[in-house]
Enzyme design. Sequence first.
Site, PDB file in Angstrom:
ATOM      1  N   CYS B 138       0.648  -1.281  -0.489  1.00  0.00           N
ATOM      2  CA  CYS B 138      -0.239  -0.166   0.219  1.00  0.00           C
ATOM      3  C   CYS B 138       1.300   1.399  -0.349  1.00  0.00           C
ATOM      4  O   CYS B 138       1.167   1.510   0.683  1.00  0.00           O
ATOM      5  CB  CYS B 138      -0.815  -0.215   1.461  1.00  0.00           C
ATOM      6  N   THR B 204      -0.406  -1.294  -5.930  1.00  0.00           N
ATOM      7  CA  THR B 204      -0.300  -0.263  -6.525  1.00  0.00           C
ATOM      8  C   THR B 204       0.492   0.896  -6.586  1.00  0.00           C
ATOM      9  O   THR B 204       1.289   0.665  -5.717  1.00  0.00           O
ATOM     10  CB  THR B 204      -1.667   0.687  -6.511  1.00  0.00           C
ATOM     11  N   CYS B 387       6.127   3.342 -37.038  1.00  0.00           N
ATOM     12  CA  CYS B 387       5.168   2.962 -37.569  1.00  0.00           C
ATOM     13  C   CYS B 387       3.780   1.944 -37.368  1.00  0.00           C
ATOM     14  O   CYS B 387       2.754   2.513 -37.722  1.00  0.00           O
ATOM     15  CB  CYS B 387       4.922   2.771 -39.137  1.00  0.00           C
TER      16      CYS B 387
HETATM   17  C1  LIG Z   1     -10.099   0.912  -4.598  1.00  0.00           C
HETATM   18  C2  LIG Z   1      -8.652  -0.305  -4.007  1.00  0.00           C
HETATM   19  C3  LIG Z   1      -7.869  -0.215  -3.215  1.00  0.00           C
HETATM   20  C4  LIG Z   1      -6.972  -1.877  -3.250  1.00  0.00           C
HETATM   21  N1  LIG Z   1      -6.740  -2.120  -1.589  1.00  0.00           N
HETATM   22  C5  LIG Z   1      -6.184  -3.216  -1.642  1.00  0.00           C
HETATM   23  C6  LIG Z   1      -5.911  -3.399   0.025  1.00  0.00           C
HETATM   24  O1  LIG Z   1      -6.552  -3.638   1.170  1.00  0.00           O
HETATM   25  N2  LIG Z   1      -4.546  -4.725  -0.183  1.00  0.00           N
HETATM   26  C7  LIG Z   1      -3.486  -4.896  -1.226  1.00  0.00           C
HETATM   27  O2  LIG Z   1      -2.801  -5.491  -0.805  1.00  0.00           O
HETATM   28  N3  LIG Z   1      -3.771  -4.570  -2.205  1.00  0.00           N
HETATM   29  C8  LIG Z   1      -4.826  -3.667  -2.374  1.00  0.00           C
HETATM   30  N4  LIG Z   1      -5.099  -2.596  -3.615  1.00  0.00           N
HETATM   31  C9  LIG Z   1      -4.238  -3.097  -5.158  1.00  0.00           C
HETATM   32  C10 LIG Z   1      -5.227  -4.217  -5.740  1.00  0.00           C
HETATM   33  O3  LIG Z   1      -5.329  -5.555  -4.977  1.00  0.00           O
HETATM   34  C11 LIG Z   1      -3.705  -4.544  -6.643  1.00  0.00           C
HETATM   35  O4  LIG Z   1      -2.739  -4.887  -6.410  1.00  0.00           O
HETATM   36  C12 LIG Z   1      -3.853  -3.643  -7.551  1.00  0.00           C
HETATM   37  O5  LIG Z   1      -5.049  -2.838  -8.295  1.00  0.00           O
HETATM   38  C13 LIG Z   1      -2.882  -4.292  -8.868  1.00  0.00           C
HETATM   39  O6  LIG Z   1      -4.004  -5.219  -9.950  1.00  0.00           O
HETATM   40  P1  LIG Z   1      -5.131  -4.222 -10.988  1.00  0.00           P
HETATM   41  O7  LIG Z   1      -4.396  -3.065 -12.119  1.00  0.00           O
HETATM   42  O8  LIG Z   1      -5.960  -5.495 -11.452  1.00  0.00           O
HETATM   43  O9  LIG Z   1      -5.587  -3.244 -10.136  1.00  0.00           O
HETATM   44  C14 LIG Z   1      -5.949  -2.131  -3.864  1.00  0.00           C
HETATM   45  C15 LIG Z   1      -6.642  -1.693  -5.061  1.00  0.00           C
HETATM   46  C16 LIG Z   1      -7.539  -0.617  -5.329  1.00  0.00           C
HETATM   47  C17 LIG Z   1      -7.791  -0.024  -6.821  1.00  0.00           C
HETATM   48  S1  SF4 Z   2      12.424   3.408 -39.446  1.00  0.00           S
HETATM   49 FE1  SF4 Z   2      11.260   1.809 -40.885  1.00  0.00          FE
HETATM   50  S2  SF4 Z   2       9.958   1.155 -38.737  1.00  0.00           S
HETATM   51 FE2  SF4 Z   2      10.886   3.101 -38.236  1.00  0.00          FE
HETATM   52  S3  SF4 Z   2       8.581   3.896 -38.371  1.00  0.00           S
HETATM   53 FE3  SF4 Z   2      10.058   4.702 -40.334  1.00  0.00          FE
HETATM   54  S4  SF4 Z   2       9.415   3.101 -41.598  1.00  0.00           S
HETATM   55 FE4  SF4 Z   2       8.786   1.801 -39.299  1.00  0.00          FE
END
Ligand SMILES: Cc1cc2nc3c(=O)[nH]c(=O)nc-3n(C[C@H](O)[C@H](O)[C@H](O)COP(=O)(O)O)c2cc1C
Ligand code: SF4
Lengths: 447, 433
Positions: B138, B204, B387
Amino acid sequence: MNSKKAIDNIRAGRLDKVAIDKNFSDLHPPLSRSEALIAADRCYFCYDAPCTTACPTGIDIPGFIQKIRSDNLRGSAHTILRENIMGGMCARVCPTEILCEDACVRNTHEDQPVAIGLLQRYATDPILENRTPLFERAAPSGKRVAVVGAGPAGLSCAHRLAMLGHDVVIYSRDSKAGGLNEFGIAAYKTVDNFAQREVDYILSIGGIELRNNVALGTDLTLDELCEQYDAVFLGIGLGAVNELGITDEDLVGVENAIDYIAALRQATDKSTLPVARRVLVVGGGMTAIDIAVQSKRLGAEQVTIAYRRGPEEMGASKFEQQLAQTNGVSIRHWLTPTAIHEEDGEITVELTRTKQDAQGRVEMGDETEVLQVDMVFKAIGQRLVDNGLAGLKLQRGRILVDDTQATTRDRVWAGGDCVVGGEDLTVSAVQHGKVAAIAIDRRLRHG
Amino acid sequence: MADLRSEFLGIRSPNPFWLASAPPTDKAYNVNRAFEAGWGGAVWKTLGEDPPIVNVNGPRYSALHSNERRVIGFNNIELITDRPLKTNLDEIRQIKRDWPDRALVASVMLPMNEAVWKQYIPMIEDTGADAFELNFGCPHGMSERGMGAAVGQVPEYIQMATEWCKAAATVPVIVKLTPNVTNILPPAKAAQAGGADAVSLINTINSIMRVDYDTLTMFPSTDGMGTHGGYCGQAVKPIALNMVAEIARNAATRSLTISGIGGITDWRDAVDFLALGASNVQVCTAAMVYGFKIIDDLAEGLSAFLDSKGMRSVAELVGKAVPSVTDWQYLNLNHVSKAVINQDLCIKCGRCHIVCEDTSHQAITSQVNGQRHFEVIDNECVGCNLCVSVCPVDNCITMQAVTEGIDARTGKPIVKTKANWTTHPNNPMRKAD
Ligand SMILES: Cc1cc2nc3c(=O)[nH]c(=O)nc-3n(C[C@H](O)[C@H](O)[C@H](O)COP(=O)(O)O)c2cc1C
Ligand code: SF4
Ligand SMILES: Cc1cc2nc3c(=O)[nH]c(=O)nc-3n(C[C@H](O)[C@H](O)[C@H](O)COP(=O)(O)OP(=O)(O)OC[C@H]3O[C@@H](n4cnc5c(N)ncnc54)[C@H](O)[C@@H]3O)c2cc1C
Ligand code: SF4
Ligand code: SF4
């Protein structure tokens, strides 16, 4: 015409006011913010964007859409209006399906272009609503320019000239400015008095004096203008209507579509307009579609368009043709009126089948048929009134200009519908006015 | 259909998708709904000491949106559970009893005091939870009190607390790592040294979402003031994948079992984590953004993918891509790729041209014979992939290996032998061939 039957067959109030108001509300309602953001997100921000190339005024379309995405609507409107001061009207009336939206790369991708027209309206509406000034005038040049005509061409030219520091006087034959924006465009494309609000916005830049009810040829001559002003721009549109060229076409009940549309546009209560029960429209352009659809929306029961060629040759775009069809108008191709009689208010039209000869010209066939109607609208095009145009060379009935919109007479420029190459589009008229103003400015400054 | 049944540290679940410790797992009500929807397991919202912490009564969450208002990134300043410990323990016990086939893990966060761990761990284990997950991640609030990321950023603390937990617990212990470090390996090694059975990552990432454009204060705010929060959701996946792969490919840490977390939204994201070394995955934001129903696509999509690869179980996929991850210095400098545009798919938007022209190598035409036409100029293309990245049409531009002849750009012949930076003449520290 005074007979009972005639009165009954051409009368007002076929539909009640509520129904008519609904029929004449916005054809394409404006986008909400969330709709606009979703639509804007579809734009790929193309390089050297094909949509911009396809826009006669060359608006930087990806540029203005990008600004919508970031909620920079003022910047977006500026991007539009700096190329096309009638960006608001064009957003409503441009046949985008044959212009920018036709060129949009999204068509190749998924057969659905970015909604450029609606987005353009979304960006410009608030500016016109709040009359937000976006343009300033350059330092006064001390030069004066006469603009004849207060339609899209004249207004666009006047605005650009004012911006560049010149003083402008606009002469207009009509009682109101706007040209066909005010008197011609279908009512459901420009609701809520938009044309006048746009004129007000354009004039609010300052330095433009508007003189209505003054006609070149009757009240003024080109010589006088050339004497009194440093330069002259002519944007007089097409003041006369083509005739069918058959006898008796002056019958009561046979009208110019343009005149009826003008009356319709000026009517404050459209339910008071007399409408026929059965209508025949002759022609295949935007005017034909507009009079047909508007007749239908006023309550005509049966509306037929007779066009002497096929659907591909129609001046009206596919979208316009479909609009007519979905409004219950029947479009009949390869048919032209050859005789017309009136009896007791009822009009009998003899229609002859046409065909194409080897050179692609229209040729009369042998078959004929008869159609009974109560009103006939002529919508087979307008032409230039060659009055007061001394010293100008015409070609195929229109004023000859070069690519800077200069006519063959020194210090006289022209643009819009009245010139050769005029495309009969609002947006092209705006572009002509702008191009001419830039050329005039160059001439006035550098000789 | 491939078998999605998963075993993680001996803990069985019908599929490898667990809900990460977060609001979706805060109460029996939510977890019940999740299991009904088909989730394989849940890591309960982090438990702490009594009395419970309190949360702010203003905005806890905010999002980075696409223009269509899709949530791309998500930020929160929520703390651990704010309910009394007993309530949570009773509910965990009940859920484990009702759903014996699902994985149920207790996430804990306790202060750096061994006595506390001794007191709480057995009490929590008594609920029947399958494992512990130690929340050392956290990044907001709790870290100010010497817990969460404040522990996770100091390898010695990680090791110490892991040891305390292992001593008090009989079930497996997973250490959840914080990404708010410059190198993920020391914390992973510390967890391993402390006896952790597995690591899970990422938690996070420290973040501020934006300012309020009217008031020019931080956004979102609680009564005019804001604080940095934890960032998660799709935007963090690449950061998480790198950290997972680092642990999976490093000799010192590769024996650790990994639970992959961070931005998983559809089954392809899960494939990324599994192939880069995670044995299962955890999801939070996607569930918070779309609800529990997304498990349908996650499970079905993964199963169909395994079928398409001829794999019968998730285990066959785990770690498949790890051998392909290496250091820059070992990349083959003799390899040559060039962009190739499929003219049948090209919609002529010109974006490839302008990005290559403005910011890369001027290697794409905009016109050929006066016509709008986009084509790669092999003499200039360095194969950078820009590209390909910007083209709006999927698969329209592809990178194709040049395997014979000469490289039109350098004029040098293509050679089959590999050579990398370690032996390159320009490398002052090169090793002899
Ligand atoms: C609102 C919120 C609360 C969270 N609370 C906790 C928590 O209490 N404990 C924990 O280990 N991680 C907590 N997390 C982190 C998530 O478990 C997770 O590791 C993180 O969001 C990345 O995964 P995601 O991209 O799928 O959300 C929380 C995340 C969010 C968004
Ligand atoms: S150098 Fe080649 S790969 Fe890179 S953007 Fe230009 S055309 Fe695309
Ligand atoms: C029914 C109808 C529907 C249309 N619908 C569309 C549409 O949906 N979309 C689209 O893009 N285009 C449409 N058009 C075409 C478009 O309206 C014109 O191309 C455009 O208005 C041309 O602008 P302009 O400035 O050249 O002329 P006009 O708009 O015709 O303006 C001419 C101006 O000159 C003035 N004038 C004329 N003669 C004199 C004179 N002798 N002395 C002084 N002043 C004079 C008039 O008072 C007027 O102010 C439509 C046209 C018609 C007739
Ligand atoms: S062509 Fe279409 S996608 Fe490209 S810039 Fe124009 S509107 Fe946007
Ligand atoms: S970006 Fe893709 S679609 Fe656009 S021009 Fe280049 S190759 Fe064609």
